[in-house]
Write a protein that holds these residues in place. Sequence first.
Motif: not given
Length: 238
Positions: A178-184, A200-206
């Motif tokens: 969640e933190q990484i997604a927010r920062i991005r 986890f990878a799916r939550q953070c990337t496209e």
Amino acid sequence: MNSQLLEVKECDAFYGESHILHSISMEIEEGSGVALLGRNGAGKSTLFKSILGAGPTVTGDIRLRGRSIMHAAVHERALSGLSLVPEDRRIFPHISVEENLRFAQRATRKGETALDIAEVVERFPMLGGLLDRRGYQLSGGQQQMLAVARGLVPRPLLLLLDEPAEGLAPLVVQELSEQIARIRKREHVGLLLAEQNVGFARQCTEFVYIIDSGRIVFRGDWSSFDADAELVNRYLAV
Ligand SMILES: Nc1ncnc2c1ncn2[C@@H]1O[C@H](COP(=O)(O)OP(=O)(O)OP(=O)(O)O)[C@@H](O)[C@H]1O
Ligand SMILES: [Mg+2]
């Protein structure tokens, strides 16, 4: 202008006589998020080190915003906008969280101002109460949060996170994603994320690349990843 942030073109990488990476090509657009999935020993960290110029001997070409960085030293690549959070995190144990963060200000991208401590705390509120703590006094999750925060201090164009979720409890992994997604969303920084944790990878990337025995065996978005049910079994299951 070229909208590619990073281009890896037909790169091979060697440790001495060992030929580890084979004709790797990869593109990351400005501000986008790419996951690099692969089993232990597949070559994820070697690709990161190749991009940073830190370790393996590399042939081919690597371009940042269209300019080749193949002949730039590690610190020059950092000053050009690459920031690596390595798999062992490398938090300095005997200095405080605040000093760990300040240390990273030295690698700030040319023409930019590093994040100051208040700006870091604004982005990572949980670090606010930990600034005086020594590195060795942090939990694994706190260390990883600090490592990610420290990676962002130099205001990179591309953040390279090497298996940040490894060894963390599921709840901490969730918080980190969640933190990484927010920062991005907020920083428009590109992300290259090496992972074995697919959720986890799916939550953070496209986008997703899969590496297997030093070769890219899949590239696509998450829906094309999901459309090929065999990928996980063939390349990711242990
Ligand atoms: N310094 C080195 N010298 C020689 N071979 C190495 C070196 N570092 C890694 N290798 C080899 O290169 C291959 C790829 O390793 P690498 O660390 O890139 O994999 P990885 O995908 O990051 O794995 P993990 O998920 O376990 O971190 C492995 O066969 C490994 O043994
Ligand atoms: Mg690795």
